[in-house]
Design an enzyme around this catalytic site. Structure first.
Site, PDB file in Angstrom:
ATOM      1  N   ASP A  32      -4.093  -5.606  -4.093  1.00 35.17           N
ATOM      2  CA  ASP A  32      -3.112  -6.586  -3.644  1.00 35.17           C
ATOM      3  C   ASP A  32      -3.825  -7.519  -2.662  1.00 35.17           C
ATOM      4  O   ASP A  32      -4.898  -7.193  -2.159  1.00 35.17           O
ATOM      5  CB  ASP A  32      -1.962  -5.836  -2.962  1.00 35.17           C
ATOM      6  CG  ASP A  32      -1.010  -6.769  -2.265  1.00 35.17           C
ATOM      7  OD1 ASP A  32      -0.600  -7.772  -2.886  1.00 35.17           O
ATOM      8  OD2 ASP A  32      -0.683  -6.511  -1.083  1.00 35.17           O
ATOM      9  N   ASP A  81      -2.143 -10.165   0.135  1.00 34.31           N
ATOM     10  CA  ASP A  81      -1.577 -10.279   1.494  1.00 34.31           C
ATOM     11  C   ASP A  81      -1.225  -8.914   2.076  1.00 34.31           C
ATOM     12  O   ASP A  81      -0.455  -8.164   1.484  1.00 34.31           O
ATOM     13  CB  ASP A  81      -0.337 -11.182   1.463  1.00 34.31           C
ATOM     14  CG  ASP A  81      -0.677 -12.577   0.927  1.00 34.31           C
ATOM     15  OD1 ASP A  81      -1.753 -13.098   1.269  1.00 34.31           O
ATOM     16  OD2 ASP A  81       0.126 -13.114   0.142  1.00 34.31           O
TER      17      ASP A  81
END
Ligand code: ZN
Length: 347
Positions: free
Chosen positions: A205, A207
């Site tokens: 992922d 952020d």
């Protein structure tokens, strides 16, 4: 030559061309021009590689260029000649190794030294084959430099493409690099990364996992790496797993960040990682969001797509692109969406 001979022992034909005088790394091509009757592979000899050439050549044919460069991210983009291309892979610029700008924000993409080339490139170069190797007024023989005289002039013409691949291609031109390549070979990392073989990936992922969480990230200045991330991604790079980012970016659908701006943010991510020797093999993002009815939104992106995590669309796309075995891969993230995407069964 003693070992390989004419190649018949291996079921191939090998011919050799000898330079009496060094002609530069592309001079010999002009001397064997009549033997080059169709597009050919030109491979640097000081690299160790194991790549799916069929896939590489198919890319070349389908894009219709005169040259296709085999490109990949490396662990030292800051002192490498970086290649800038459009979304279709057409090369726009080829930057010099030594740059004056302190920290240009550029995608980590380097020429690996494997090329598919049309003989037309030689004819278009304006170089007289007869002149190659002859001694000029300066008393030196006329040499031809591949990058400088044949390839770089094609940047921006739409005739040269780059083929991004995570397969193993490494220079072995110094004793240190030679031993490192030997270790990789023994560990199976050279052959293992050929895309003919099933790959394993660590999906990441963005952020809150790679960069510090700041809510919706709209401004490139807010992009800062989390401590320890470079070291962690470096470990993934050294493990033989692919490092692939999969990120939801609804800010695009909301009209707050353009595709172009998102591309620059990702270039910053690659640049910061590259400064510490880490790289990403690919970045996938979902620009969509299902909820319509807000000011400034891009209505065409307000859809219920298949790629927004927790749906596994980006992972499935990556699996297709890089022949990844999802059942032997991992998903790393900081949210329930990431866990959901990682749990979805293979499609
Ligand atoms: Zn999507």
């Amino acid at each position: 030559m003693d070992y390989f001979g004419d190649g018949s022992r291996f079921g191939v034909n090998i011919e050799y061309y000898f330079e009496k005088e060094p002609l530069g790394n592309a001079g010999a091509l002009f001397k064997i021009r009549d033997r080059l009757t169709s597009d050919f592979l030109l491979l640097n000899a000081d690299a160790v590689f194991d790549v799916d050439f069929r896939r590489f050549v198919e890319f070349h044919k389908s894009h219709g260029g005169l040259v296709t460069l085999f490109t990949h991210p490396n662990s030292h983009p800051y002192d490498s000649g970086l290649i800038i291309a459009d979304d279709n892979g057409a090369v726009n610029k080829w930057l010099a190794k030594k740059r004056t700008t302190a920290r240009p924000i550029i995608k980590n993409r380097v020429n690996a030294g494997l090329h598919v080339m049309s003989p037309k490139v030689l004819d278009m170069s304006g170089i007289d084959a007869k002149a190659v190797g002859t001694v000029g007024g300066d008393g030196k023989p006329f040499k031809v430099d591949l990058d400088r005289q044949l390839l770089k002039p094609l940047a921006g013409t739409g005739k040269m493409f780059c083929y991004d691949s995570p397969e193993y291609v490494k220079d072995m031109g110094t004793p240190e690099r030679y031993y490192s390549v030997c270790a990789d070979y023994k560990a199976g990392r050279v052959t293992g990364k050929n895309l003919k073989n099933k790959q394993r990936a660590v999906f990441l992922d963005r952020d809150g996992t790679i960069n510090k969480y700041v809510g919706f990230l709209r401004n490139i200045d807010d992009f800062e790496l989390i401590d320890g991330v470079c070291e962690a991604i470096k470990k993934i790079n050294e493990s033989g797993y692919l490092a692939v980012v999969v990120t939801n970016q609804p800010v695009v659908a909301r009209g707050e960040v353009t595709f172009r701006e998102l591309g620059v943010i990702h270039n910053k991510m690659e640049t910061l990682l590259g400064e510490k020797g880490a790289y990403l093999d690919a970045i996938y993002f979902c620009p969509h969001h299902p909820d319509k009815g807000f000011a400034g939104e891009r209505i065409e992106l307000k859809i219920d797509c298949d790629c927004r995590k927790p749906k596994p669309g980006m992972l499935i796309k990556a699996a297709k692109d890089f022949n990844i075995d999802l059942s032997r891969s991992w998903m790393v993230g900081d949210g329930k969406n990431d866990i959901g995407a990682g749990k979805m069964p293979d499609a």
